[in-house]
Design an enzyme around this catalytic site. Structure first.
Site, PDB file in Angstrom:
ATOM      1  CE  LYS A 122      -4.024   2.796   1.184  1.00 48.51           C
ATOM      2  NZ  LYS A 122      -5.686   2.478   1.847  1.00 48.51           N
ATOM      3  NE  ARG A 173      -5.259   5.868  -1.957  1.00 44.93           N
ATOM      4  CZ  ARG A 173      -4.624   6.571  -0.679  1.00 44.93           C
ATOM      5  NH1 ARG A 173      -3.990   7.576  -1.134  1.00 44.93           N
ATOM      6  NH2 ARG A 173      -5.489   6.360  -0.056  1.00 44.93           N
ATOM      7  CG  ASN A 190     -10.835   2.162  -5.219  1.00 45.57           C
ATOM      8  OD1 ASN A 190     -11.031   2.196  -3.892  1.00 45.57           O
ATOM      9  ND2 ASN A 190     -10.088   2.957  -5.633  1.00 45.57           N
TER      10      ASN A 190
HETATM   11  P1  NAD Z   1     -14.329  -1.322  12.396  1.00 44.53           P
HETATM   12  O1  NAD Z   1     -13.434   0.202  12.936  1.00 44.53           O
HETATM   13  O2  NAD Z   1     -15.954  -1.296  12.587  1.00 44.53           O
HETATM   14  O3  NAD Z   1     -14.061  -2.875  13.746  1.00 44.53           O
HETATM   15  C1  NAD Z   1     -13.896  -3.790  13.769  1.00 44.53           C
HETATM   16  C2  NAD Z   1     -14.805  -4.294  14.815  1.00 44.53           C
HETATM   17  O4  NAD Z   1     -13.932  -4.312  16.179  1.00 44.53           O
HETATM   18  C3  NAD Z   1     -15.649  -3.053  15.743  1.00 44.53           C
HETATM   19  O5  NAD Z   1     -16.294  -3.420  16.130  1.00 44.53           O
HETATM   20  C4  NAD Z   1     -14.477  -2.289  16.371  1.00 44.53           C
HETATM   21  O6  NAD Z   1     -15.025  -2.086  18.018  1.00 44.53           O
HETATM   22  C5  NAD Z   1     -13.800  -3.772  16.879  1.00 44.53           C
HETATM   23  N1  NAD Z   1     -12.235  -3.898  17.294  1.00 44.53           N
HETATM   24  C6  NAD Z   1     -11.332  -3.206  16.929  1.00 44.53           C
HETATM   25  N2  NAD Z   1     -10.468  -3.545  16.754  1.00 44.53           N
HETATM   26  C7  NAD Z   1     -10.049  -4.762  18.016  1.00 44.53           C
HETATM   27  C8  NAD Z   1     -10.098  -4.917  18.996  1.00 44.53           C
HETATM   28  N3  NAD Z   1      -8.701  -5.174  18.977  1.00 44.53           N
HETATM   29  N4  NAD Z   1     -10.158  -6.206  20.162  1.00 44.53           N
HETATM   30  C9  NAD Z   1     -11.707  -6.340  19.985  1.00 44.53           C
HETATM   31  N5  NAD Z   1     -11.935  -5.411  19.541  1.00 44.53           N
HETATM   32  C10 NAD Z   1     -11.709  -4.605  18.319  1.00 44.53           C
HETATM   33  O7  NAD Z   1     -14.346  -1.344  11.130  1.00 44.53           O
HETATM   34  P2  NAD Z   1     -12.672  -2.272  10.265  1.00 44.53           P
HETATM   35  O8  NAD Z   1     -12.830  -3.397   9.375  1.00 44.53           O
HETATM   36  O9  NAD Z   1     -11.356  -1.875  11.050  1.00 44.53           O
HETATM   37  O10 NAD Z   1     -13.215  -0.700   9.551  1.00 44.53           O
HETATM   38  C11 NAD Z   1     -14.043  -0.443   8.273  1.00 44.53           C
HETATM   39  C12 NAD Z   1     -13.915   1.249   8.288  1.00 44.53           C
HETATM   40  O11 NAD Z   1     -12.649   1.200   7.782  1.00 44.53           O
HETATM   41  C13 NAD Z   1     -15.162   0.978   7.267  1.00 44.53           C
HETATM   42  O12 NAD Z   1     -15.324   1.838   7.593  1.00 44.53           O
HETATM   43  C14 NAD Z   1     -14.430   1.281   5.807  1.00 44.53           C
HETATM   44  O13 NAD Z   1     -14.415   2.230   4.351  1.00 44.53           O
HETATM   45  C15 NAD Z   1     -12.956   1.888   6.485  1.00 44.53           C
HETATM   46  N6  NAD Z   1     -11.997   1.169   5.029  1.00 44.53           N
HETATM   47  C16 NAD Z   1     -11.068   2.985   4.991  1.00 44.53           C
HETATM   48  C17 NAD Z   1     -10.041   2.837   4.491  1.00 44.53           C
HETATM   49  C18 NAD Z   1      -8.693   3.786   3.860  1.00 44.53           C
HETATM   50  O14 NAD Z   1      -8.009   3.868   2.770  1.00 44.53           O
HETATM   51  N7  NAD Z   1      -9.513   5.020   4.971  1.00 44.53           N
HETATM   52  C19 NAD Z   1      -9.395   1.857   3.632  1.00 44.53           C
HETATM   53  C20 NAD Z   1     -10.089   0.492   3.639  1.00 44.53           C
HETATM   54  C21 NAD Z   1     -11.557   0.366   5.127  1.00 44.53           C
HETATM   55  N1  GLY Z   2      -8.982   1.828   0.260  1.00 37.47           N
HETATM   56  C1  GLY Z   2      -8.481   2.138  -0.558  1.00 37.47           C
HETATM   57  C2  GLY Z   2      -7.531   3.133  -0.464  1.00 37.47           C
HETATM   58  O1  GLY Z   2      -6.684   3.810   0.545  1.00 37.47           O
HETATM   59  O2  GLY Z   2      -6.908   3.818  -1.964  1.00 37.47           O
END
Ligand code: NAD
Ligand code: GLY
Length: 374
Positions: free
Chosen positions: A236, A250, A254
């Site tokens: 990444k 980039r 996706n």
């Molecule tokens: P999340 O932040 O909801 O975490 C998932 C769950 O795990 C939550 O219930 C959280 O409370 C729990 N959790 C997290 N760490 C924990 C730990 N160590 N111990 C216990 N529980 C824990 O979801 P996610 O899957 O981490 O992230 C998904 C989000 O990321 C989406 O909104 C997606 O759009 C976004 N995203 C952003 C990018 C970016 O480049 N900014 C890339 C991919 C995904």
């Molecule tokens: N998750 C896609 C990006 O960061 O570009």
């Protein structure tokens, strides 16, 4: 891109963006030592730690103690866990808290949690008083391998995922793989979906490693996990360093997201988490690549099998309205002149942009998701 730091007993990957460059620290049980690395990379004397109600009771105290040991002041604010916190009302609540904490421009917002917290707190940092310092402490696998890197921050709009946001890079990313011990298995799977995505688009060797180490990954073997997080970060970081604002390259990150985001927006009742929706989006991309003869059948089977071995969804149970999904896809940020720009795999380790897919071709691929994948 990757060099060792004498004071850090772990791996460091660098995101190279000129003055906005930053390190990603990866290691096991490093959270208690966060403070000195924070001081080294961020000039702030006061931190606002944003977390969620699941992560707060397990890790907030460790982080705050580590800041206090460096004589840094901090405030803590927690929001409900889950995707629904990536919304305007929660962001407004956080802006209010920033006033309560008398947050200044020189302060730092620290995101402690998964991708939801990283995206939300990052957008808070990007916008409050036109920008404070920002640091990511990812605690989910998805956040460690993907969302904490690259500076995409933002919230959802009821009509589209991640529609309100900005590019805003952190000063550093600090990933303690020991925090994954408390992550629910379903959430581990979500991080593995983004991992498979990185392997498909960039690295056939990494894909083979994942095939061979499924058991070690899902049972959280320490060294396997550190290697996995590091390789994802390298992939990444290289893409983001080459194209920070997604002018071209980039966009390959996706893969699976055009259909994935549409699933998250329109099929809320089925409660797919982000990584699960991406897994389904990758399957749709496989079908499109096969129908265009861009991908061979054997590679498609290998990808499908790996997703299944990792317990990720490869089909949707129950009827779906593919026309609704198509409408949601038309809101995708990569739509240009009304054309949806898909990333399709052209092999394991390579992919291409395809922007001339017709509506019937897309609808057929989306409809096929209701058939169990074989
Ligand atoms: P999340 O932040 O909801 O975490 C998932 C769950 O795990 C939550 O219930 C959280 O409370 C729990 N959790 C997290 N760490 C924990 C730990 N160590 N111990 C216990 N529980 C824990 O979801 P996610 O899957 O981490 O992230 C998904 C989000 O990321 C989406 O909104 C997606 O759009 C976004 N995203 C952003 C990018 C970016 O480049 N900014 C890339 C991919 C995904
Ligand atoms: N998750 C896609 C990006 O960061 O570009």
């Amino acid at each position: 891109m990757h060099r060792s730091d004498p004071k850090f007993q772990g791996r460091i990957v660098h995101v190279n963006l000129g003055r906005r460059s930053y390190p990603i620290y990866i290691g096991s049980h490093i959270l208690p030592d966060f403070g000195p690395f924070f001081t080294q990379n961020c000039p702030s004397k006061h931190a606002i730690v944003v977390t969620d109600d699941n992560v707060k009771p397990i890790y907030a105290e460790m982080l705050l103690n580590s800041l206090a040991e460096q004589n840094l002041e901090s405030h803590l604010v927690s929001v409900p866990p889950g995707e629904s916190s990536k919304q305007m009302a929660v962001l407004e609540h956080l802006y209010d808290k920033m006033f309560d904490f008398a947050a200044e421009r020189s302060d730092c917002v620290i995101a402690l949690g998964g991708g939801v917290i990283g995206d939300l707190a990052g957008f808070l940092a990007a916008t409050f008083k036109r920008g404070l310092n920002f640091v990511q402490v990812p605690t989910s696998l998805l956040a460690m391998v993907d969302s904490s890197i690259g500076g995409k921050t933002g919230i959802n709009h009821p009509r589209g995922k991640n529609m309100i946001g900005s590019f805003y890079q952190p000063k550093m990313v600090f990933a303690d793989t020991d925090t994954l011990k408390t992550l629910p298995p379903r959430e581990l799977g979500c991080g593995l979906a983004e991992t498979v995505k990185h392997a498909i688009i960039r690295d056939a060797g990494f894909f083979a490693t994942l095939e061979q180490n499924t058991q070690a990954v899902t049972t959280l073997q320490k060294n396997t996990l550190i290697d996995l997080v590091e390789r994802n970060c390298q992939i990444k970081a290289a893409v983001v360093s080459a194209d920070e604002h997604e002018a071209g390259l980039r966009g390959i990150l996706n893969l699976g997201h055009t259909v994935g985001h549409a699933i998250e927006t329109t099929l809320k009742n089925l409660d797919f988490h982000h990584g699960e929706a991406v897994s389904l989006g990758i399957v749709a991309a496989l079908r499109l690549a096969l129908s265009r003869k861009l991908l061979d059948e054997r590679s498609a089977q290998k990808i499908l099998l790996l997703l299944q071995k990792l317990q990720l969804p490869t089909h949707i149970q129950g009827p779906i309205n593919s026309a609704d999904l198509y409408q949601a896809m038309l809101q995708d940020k990569k739509v240009k002149h009304g054309k949806i720009n898909f990333v399709l795999p052209t092999g394991i380790g390579s992919c291409d942009f395809i922007n001339d897919l017709s509506e019937p071709e897309i609808l057929t691929a989306v409809d096929s998701l209701t058939q169990p994948a074989t």
